[in-house]
Design an enzyme around this catalytic site. Structure first.
Site, PDB file in Angstrom:
ATOM      1  CB  CYS A 178       0.955 -30.107  46.810  1.00 20.13           C
ATOM      2  SG  CYS A 178       1.881 -31.643  48.015  1.00 20.13           S
ATOM      3  NE  ARG A 179       5.517 -29.251  42.183  1.00 16.24           N
ATOM      4  CZ  ARG A 179       6.556 -28.404  42.460  1.00 16.24           C
ATOM      5  NH1 ARG A 179       7.422 -29.116  43.132  1.00 16.24           N
ATOM      6  NH2 ARG A 179       6.618 -27.416  42.013  1.00 16.24           N
TER       7      ARG A 179
END
Length: 222
Positions: A178-179
């Site tokens: 993800c981020r």
């Protein structure tokens, strides 16, 4: 020789970027914008602020030269002014991690216990991608995937993981990302997949770190 007043003015301007980052909500905006361009409405949802408050934070980032904007119809889209802004945020984060004693406790309070999560480094993932024996899931929101993702990654935003399980190939280990290190999307995806009997691990960092390392990325038109 320059006088002290000129020197003071110079240094005051030099720290404007740091002053603009001196707010947790703006730091969150920088982190989200590091994934790609987003609208004010999308950003307000990401940081759980009203559109008006989010706009004020974005205007502060604009004045400091950390963000840029464009209008499309009735919507305004924001992005980071340059890759240097992302590097600045990463340097600030890493400095805080190294020198702020209580940060570790705060991180654990937010992300929980990751001891039971299997992790993979970006170097290990790169090797596995070359070997072709791994399925990579990008569990960020779709606009972020479209702005840039790890090659051959499948976009399955976290809220859709369970409903789209049949689309995820069986028989190979799954790597979710993800981020970045403070993002919980991949953690939750790995736990969901494990509950469904799949072998899944989390990329140790996230897409921004992969990109910053100069590793291959792909993008698709939004």
């Amino acid at each position: 020789m320059g006088d002290q007043q000129a020197k003071n003015a110079l240094y005051d301007v030099l720290v404007e970027a740091a002053k603009a980052l001196g707010n947790g909500r703006r730091a969150q905006l920088i982190e989200v914008l590091g994934q790609g361009e987003r609208s004010v409405e999308e950003l307000s949802g990401e940081i759980h602020q009203s559109t008006a408050n989010t706009s004020q934070h974005l205007q502060r980032l604009l004045r400091a030269g950390l963000a840029s904007s464009r209008r499309s119809g009735t919507r305004i889209y924001y992005s980071l002014a340059s890759p240097a802004v992302e590097r600045l945020w990463r340097a600030l984060r890493e400095t805080a991690e190294s020198h702020t004693g209580e940060l570790g406790e705060l991180v654990r309070a937010y992300v929980g216990d990751r001891a039971e999560l299997s992790m993979i480094t970006r170097d290990e993932l790169l090797l596995r991608l070359r070997q072709g024996d791994v399925v990579v899931l990008d569990v960020r929101p779709l606009p972020e995937y479209e702005a840039g993702h790890i090659p051959n990654a499948i976009s399955v935003p976290l809220p859709e993981v369970k409903s789209r399980l049949r689309e995820i190939p069986k028989g190979s280990e799954i790597v979710a990302y993800c981020r970045g290190p403070y993002c919980l999307y991949a953690d939750e995806a790995v736990r969901l997949l494990a509950d469904e009997g799949r072998v899944a691990v989390r990329l140790e960092e996230g897409f921004p770190e992969w990109k910053a390392a100069g590793l291959p990325i792909e993008a698709s038109a939004r």
